[in-house]
Scaffold this motif. Structure first.
Motif, PDB file in Angstrom:
ATOM      1  N   GLU A 191       0.830  -1.204   0.000  1.00  0.00           N
ATOM      2  CA  GLU A 191       0.000   0.000   0.000  1.00  0.00           C
ATOM      3  C   GLU A 191       0.865   1.255   0.000  1.00  0.00           C
ATOM      4  N   ARG A 192       1.920   1.263   0.815  1.00  0.00           N
ATOM      5  CA  ARG A 192       2.817   2.429   0.833  1.00  0.00           C
ATOM      6  C   ARG A 192       3.467   2.633  -0.533  1.00  0.00           C
ATOM      7  N   CYS A 194       2.307   1.705  -3.489  1.00  0.00           N
ATOM      8  CA  CYS A 194       1.296   2.184  -4.445  1.00  0.00           C
ATOM      9  C   CYS A 194       1.021   3.673  -4.244  1.00  0.00           C
ATOM     10  N   GLN A 223      -5.254  -8.189   0.946  1.00  0.00           N
ATOM     11  CA  GLN A 223      -4.631  -7.379  -0.094  1.00  0.00           C
ATOM     12  C   GLN A 223      -5.653  -6.947  -1.144  1.00  0.00           C
ATOM     13  N   MET A 226      -7.435  -4.029   0.209  1.00  0.00           N
ATOM     14  CA  MET A 226      -6.606  -2.823   0.116  1.00  0.00           C
ATOM     15  C   MET A 226      -6.629  -2.263  -1.306  1.00  0.00           C
ATOM     16  N   LEU A 230      -7.967   1.519  -2.575  1.00  0.00           N
ATOM     17  CA  LEU A 230      -7.232   2.484  -3.398  1.00  0.00           C
ATOM     18  C   LEU A 230      -8.110   2.975  -4.547  1.00  0.00           C
TER      19      LEU A 230
END
Length: 441
Positions: A191-192, A194, A223, A226, A230
């Motif tokens: 996530e960080r 992306c 995932q 997540m 996004l």
């Protein structure tokens, strides 16, 4: 080919501000209907001039422009919008034409080892350069691309595409299970990565970010959730993944996600099926899945060369049209055997022939140009030779070699000629490739 005003395009950086290209201009004003060999959607202007200013198309006309325009003469050659490949894997050039397996074994035996090498930044940057130049040499000027799980592989693609002026949609691959060491991430770090890539590259020039789920089996439910978050946080983001490519894959997904109605439903439940979603393959979808794709405005990237090579199945293109969701054309290298979209069009015809259908040149070409651009919500930028579009275009010899030349010589009408070109052409027919008005090939 000849030049006037004593100005040649000596390099991609020396394109004049105002110039005109002469040739046989072919594009589409709308989507052609299935089976129509004569279609009002086809726009063909034989021996016309395309006017280009500051990298954009500003007009088309029969008469030669005045001497204030630098003129480039491709008379007798076919001018098309640059192709848009909606599903292709950058790191898989080295495993193209690998022998003897279906999808799941092919990934383990060939693909994953090749992708692991892209952890090395130097390898990622070199691979991105070779890959994008290979696309251009095949007449593809825009692409939706899978890199690898490594953040640097996406950075390298974005950087190399910007240097060439190409429209590129990509994003680091999400894969936190059922993959070998060196190819797994974790939810928090992914996530960080992306978010950082989105902040740095999405919407910068012609780069756009795609939330990139490898396929459902290689992401945990956490995932996938997540990834969906996004997409919900920024509706301008794209999403790319695979769906229903192979029967063994579909069965595996059913085991891993027993509460989901179908493979597609795995993505739907977390918000990944939306109007900027590009789902590769879509062979083994049922009527409910097809209806969902139409309601959400998501597209299927049809990969005929790959489907034939890996024995995955025969895509129901007429069924997609009946259901109402868009279909674009893709090479899916390295499962596919060529980056050339004309060669993939020829394979798409064979897929439909095996199903008892006949794919026209118009439907195939539209899916690789205007149709793909509109499915990506980028129809005002690329995919046609209309004023306002970027001058992403390619010039092709109608025929290359004695067999194709003999066939072209006896073509009686436009569809027959274009169909023969589609069936027989490859990268050897490419005479020139321009991206945003700059010559790249």
């Amino acid at each position: 080919m000849s030049f006037t005003n004593q100005e040649k395009f000596a390099s991609a950086d020396e394109a004049p501000r105002r110039w005109a290209l002469r040739g046989d201009l072919l594009d589409f004003t709308a989507a052609p209907r299935w089976g129509d060999t004569e279609s009002p959607a086809v726009r063909f202007d034989r021996d016309h001039w395309l006017l280009i200013e500051d990298g954009r198309i500003v007009g088309r006309q029969a008469q030669a422009p005045d001497d204030s325009w630098v003129r480039k003469d491709h008379a007798g050659q076919l001018v098309l919008p640059g192709f848009i490949d909606t599903h292709v894997h950058c790191p898989q050039l080295e495993v193209i034409a690998s022998y003897g397996t279906e999808l799941l074994d092919w990934l383990q035996r060939y693909t994953f080892p090749a992708e692991r090498a892209f952890a090395d930044p130097a390898r990622s940057h070199a691979g991105a350069a070779v890959f994008l130049d290979a696309l251009l040499a095949s007449g593809t000027t825009a692409a939706v691309v899978f890199p690898t799980v490594h953040k640097v592989s996406a950075e390298a693609l974005f950087t190399a595409a910007a240097a060439r002026g190409m429209r590129l949609i990509t994003g680091k691959v999400l894969m936190d299970r059922h993959a070998p060491d060196g190819l797994r991430d974790d939810v928090a770090q992914a996530e960080r990565d992306c978010v950082d890539l989105i902040d740095r590259f999405h919407g910068q020039g012609r780069n756009a970010y795609a939330v990139t789920v490898r396929f459902a089996p290689t992401s945990t439910p956490e995932q996938l959730a997540m990834a969906g978050a996004l997409c919900r946080a920024d509706a301008s983001l794209f999403m790319q993944t695979h769906v229903a490519e192979n029967r063994a894959e579909v069965a595996w997904v059913a085991q891993l996600f027993p509460d989901a109605r179908s493979y597609l439903d795995v993505y739907e439940r977390v918000g990944l099926v939306h109007e900027r979603a590009v789902l590769a393959h879509g062979i083994w979808l049922d009527a409910v899945d097809k209806s969902l794709l139409a309601r959400r405005g998501a597209q299927v990237a049809h990969c005929p060369s790959s489907n034939l090579f890996l024995g995955s199945g025969l895509f129901d293109w007429p069924g997609a049209q009946e259901a109402g969701f868009p279909v674009s054309l893709a090479s899916d290298v390295g499962g596919g055997t060529t980056l050339s979209l004309p060669r993939n069009m020829g394979d798409a015809y064979k897929v439909q022939a095996l199903r008892g259908e006949r794919l026209t040149a118009w439907v195939a070409l539209h899916a690789a140009t205007r149709g793909a651009a509109e499915a990506l919500h980028l129809g005002g930028e690329m995919g046609s030779l209309s004023p306002g579009c970027m001058a992403d275009l390619c010039v092709w010899d109608w025929a290359h070699g004695p067999v194709a030349e003999a066939r072209d010589a006896v073509a009686r009408e436009l569809h027959e000629r274009v169909f023969a070109w589609m069936t027989l052409a490859d990268e050897r027919n490419l005479a020139a490739c321009y991206v945003a008005g700059r010559q790249q090939v």
